[in-house]
Scaffold this motif. Structure first.
Motif, PDB file in Angstrom:
ATOM      1  N   ILE A 132       1.000  -1.476   0.104  1.00  0.00           N
ATOM      2  CA  ILE A 132      -0.033  -0.108  -0.157  1.00  0.00           C
ATOM      3  C   ILE A 132       0.866   1.199   0.007  1.00  0.00           C
ATOM      4  O   ILE A 132       0.694   2.368  -0.867  1.00  0.00           O
ATOM      5  CB  ILE A 132      -0.999   0.056   1.410  1.00  0.00           C
ATOM      6  N   THR A 159      -7.023  -4.446   2.082  1.00  0.00           N
ATOM      7  CA  THR A 159      -8.036  -4.161   3.369  1.00  0.00           C
ATOM      8  C   THR A 159      -9.413  -4.149   2.991  1.00  0.00           C
ATOM      9  O   THR A 159      -9.897  -4.258   1.757  1.00  0.00           O
ATOM     10  CB  THR A 159      -7.620  -2.589   3.886  1.00  0.00           C
ATOM     11  N   ALA A 174      -4.939  -0.532  -1.266  1.00  0.00           N
ATOM     12  CA  ALA A 174      -5.642  -0.535   0.099  1.00  0.00           C
ATOM     13  C   ALA A 174      -7.099  -1.362  -0.327  1.00  0.00           C
ATOM     14  O   ALA A 174      -7.519  -1.952   0.464  1.00  0.00           O
ATOM     15  CB  ALA A 174      -5.793   0.646   0.430  1.00  0.00           C
TER      16      ALA A 174
END
Length: 427
Positions: free
Chosen positions: A53, A64, A60
């Protein structure tokens, strides 16, 4: 204490020692049952996605939960029909919004109640945390500051910012209006539309009706018709000031094709309904008591199409038809904004779905056998699982068309198939 009130209070508390209070919690999506899995979930393995990231912030979305996470943010100044009750008092409502995101569109959401009413502080706070999320749903922030907060955050943030109190009702009633126009043969540019209530929802609805082609809009606030002779108007209301002799709701209702109520009980009278044009439409959205009850309105007009905010009458204007699926589509193409075209795409998709045959499970949920496209069914049911496919795919495609999507390879038919699998898996 009334039984429903007590049942509601009990519902929000833990039912056993293993269950938390409130309505939402955390779901772990990866296993963490072995030493190896623990090492990947946290140290040292977690360092590798961090470094990826750092090299490319867009990853991201890959490493995530950002791409499926919405923040529901409020200052508690305009909570439902309760008004300015404080940020923490509004938390049950914001949790409820999170529940609807998850239940209807499989979007994870977290509520954030901000302990300030200051516009600049709210903007600063939301802007500082926005990158954590795939989207920001502003909720129950009072007018007129809600307009400035949303507009400025849309400029600052790299993720969609959407104040549902402004736009949700607009998306749903525009869908209904599209279908009424088709059924009546009327043209948008020929309509006279009256909007009773000049808050955030009323302004947003009028904006969408203009985008649909409506030119003649009379708006009223608590002081009457918004006209060019008034000197007490904020910027948003002033945009709808017209040169007219009309001053009262009764004046405005004469020959109106549509009345939208976003005000309070008994703001629309039977005489006003009588004075409307042929084949009129009324959306009386005040809750729990609409501006006029459907039975009273239909008592004087048998050519009326009527909708309310209530689930016990036909044509419910329910924001849950919009925001979960709008965000679903926006998140899945990594949109940076929710554009006017994306909102209109949602409205048109809702209008189209209302024309489809109604599944038996929807009829059963409503305890109605007569559900089909017509005066008593111009807006689809929130229980229709096809909303996910119809609305989210339309919003995603509009984001791609508008150039605000982060994905580079988008095939709408493949996406529809993905959404259908998601809907099927939830059954």
């Amino acid at each position: 204490m009334a039984s429903f009130e007590q049942e509601s209070l009990n519902y929000h508390k833990a039912r056993n020692e293993f269950e938390g209070n409130g309505k939402i919690g955390t779901l772990i999506t990866k296993p963490c049952d072995t030493v190896a899995e623990l090492a990947m979930a946290y140290s040292p393995g977690v360092a590798y996605p961090c470094l990826e990231i750092e090299k490319d912030i867009s990853t991201a979305y890959d490493y995530t939960n950002k791409g499926n996470l919405v923040a529901v943010i409020s200052d508690g100044t305009a909570v439902l029909g309760l008004g300015d009750i404080g940020h923490l008092s509004g938390k049950p409502v914001m949790e409820g919004k999170c529940v609807l995101f998850k239940a209807f569109a499989h979007v994870d959401a977290v509520d954030i109640e901000i302990n300030t009413k200051d516009t600049e502080e709210i903007i600063k706070t939301v802007a500082a945390i926005a990158d954590t999320f795939g989207g920001i749903n502003l909720e129950d922030i009072a007018a007129p500051k809600c307009f400035e907060i949303e507009e400025r955050l849309k400029e600052i943030c790299n993720v969609p910012v959407f104040h549902d109190d402004q736009h949700g009702t607009a998306v749903i009633t525009t869908a209904g209006l599209i279908n009424v126009l088709e059924m009546s043969g009327k043209k948008a540019e020929e309509l006279k539309v009256v909007v009773i209530g000049a808050g955030e929802s009323g302004i947003a609805c009028a904006n969408m009706y203009k985008a649909l082609g409506v030119k003649n809009i009379t708006m009223l606030d608590s002081k009457g018709v918004i006209h060019t002779g008034r000197t007490d108007l904020n910027k948003q209301k002033a945009a709808y000031a017209i040169d007219t002799e009309d001053r009262t709701p009764a004046d405005a209702a004469r020959n109106a094709d549509m009345i939208l109520g976003l005000s309070g009980p008994e703001q629309i009278t039977q005489d006003m309904v009588r004075s409307m044009a042929d084949n009129p439409i009324i959306f009386a959205c005040a809750n729990p008591i609409p501006e006029i009850m459907p039975d009273l309105a239909k008592e004087v007009r048998d050519d009326l199409i009527m909708g309310t905010g209530r689930s016990d009458f036909a044509n419910q204007v329910n924001n849950v038809l919009g925001f979960p699926f709008i965000f679903r589509g926006a998140l899945d193409v990594r949109a940076t904004k929710i554009t006017e075209n994306m909102k209109m795409a949602a409205s048109k998709a809702l209008a189209e779905l209302a024309k489809e045959d109604v599944p038996d499970y929807v009829k059963k949920a409503h305890k109605r056998d007569d559900m089909s496209f017509g005066p008593d069914y111009i807006i689809p049911s929130p229980f229709d699982k096809r909303l996910l496919v119809f609305v989210s795919s339309a919003v995603a495609q509009a984001a791609v068309d508008d150039g605000v999507a982060g994905v580079t390879d988008f095939n709408v038919e493949d996406y529809k198939a993905h959404l259908q699998r998601m809907a099927d898996n939830a059954k």
